[in-house]
Write an enzyme that holds these catalytic residues in place. Structure first.
Site, PDB file in Angstrom:
ATOM      1  N   GLU A   1       0.837  -1.197   0.000  1.00 39.71           N
ATOM      2  CA  GLU A   1       0.000   0.000   0.000  1.00 39.71           C
ATOM      3  C   GLU A   1       0.867   1.242   0.000  1.00 39.71           C
ATOM      4  O   GLU A   1       1.734   1.416   0.856  1.00 39.71           O
ATOM      5  CB  GLU A   1      -0.897   0.030   1.248  1.00 39.71           C
ATOM      6  CG  GLU A   1      -1.755   1.271   1.321  1.00 39.71           C
ATOM      7  CD  GLU A   1      -2.590   1.359   2.593  1.00 39.71           C
ATOM      8  OE1 GLU A   1      -3.396   2.295   2.693  1.00 39.71           O
ATOM      9  OE2 GLU A   1      -2.437   0.512   3.497  1.00 39.71           O
TER      10      GLU A   1
ATOM     11  N   GLU B   1     -11.762   2.748   5.481  1.00 35.16           N
ATOM     12  CA  GLU B   1     -10.776   3.239   6.445  1.00 35.16           C
ATOM     13  C   GLU B   1     -10.986   4.739   6.618  1.00 35.16           C
ATOM     14  O   GLU B   1     -10.254   5.561   6.099  1.00 35.16           O
ATOM     15  CB  GLU B   1      -9.353   2.937   5.948  1.00 35.16           C
ATOM     16  CG  GLU B   1      -8.312   3.251   6.991  1.00 35.16           C
ATOM     17  CD  GLU B   1      -6.909   2.980   6.515  1.00 35.16           C
ATOM     18  OE1 GLU B   1      -6.144   2.373   7.291  1.00 35.16           O
ATOM     19  OE2 GLU B   1      -6.556   3.383   5.396  1.00 35.16           O
TER      20      GLU B   1
END
Length: 143
Positions: A22, A119
């Site tokens: 990520e 998130e």
């Protein structure tokens, strides 16, 4: 990063564990080793034998990419997981600058059947922050 990724891949081999990479953005994670989707895709390509895949975080990509949607399209062959939060406040989709309709259309068009992780910090309560799931978020800014 290559040595660490190689080591992690060796540890994961045969376990059913998939390695996710990520990218972050310099605003929220200054000095983070992996910034930008193009760099993350390059790392994934370089480590092809280890089979890492990309976690495409819409919030971070919004901060680092000139064209979020073009970046998503370029990265798509490597994407295994998508994470969402709107910008600039990192709240639920439909509360900020990201064209959420267009973002969510991309995985649908590509018949994506993986997870889309949330998130974000709800702007109000957790329950009210999930309303966007039932009613698609409105496009706040057009591309």
């Amino acid at each position: 990063m290559g040595v660490n990724l190689g080591w992690a891949a060796e540890q994961a081999r045969g376990t059913g564990v998939r390695l996710l990479i990520e990218a972050q953005n310099p605003h929220n994670a200054p000095g983070f080793v992996l910034q930008g989707q193009a760099r993350a895709a390059t790392v994934v390509d370089a480590a092809a034998a280890e089979q890492p895949v990309l976690l495409f975080d819409i919030y971070h990509a919004h901060h680092t990419e000139k064209d979020l949607h073009a970046s998503l399209e370029r990265a798509w062959p490597h994407v295994f997981h998508v994470q969402v939060a709107d910008a600039p406040e990192r709240h639920e989709p439909g509360t900020g600058d990201i064209d959420s309709f267009r973002v969510f259309a991309h995985p649908e068009e590509h018949k994506y059947r993986g997870w889309i992780g949330c998130e974000y910090a709800p702007a109000d309560s957790t329950t009210s922050g999930l309303v966007w799931r039932r009613t698609p978020p409105t496009a706040v800014l057009s591309p």
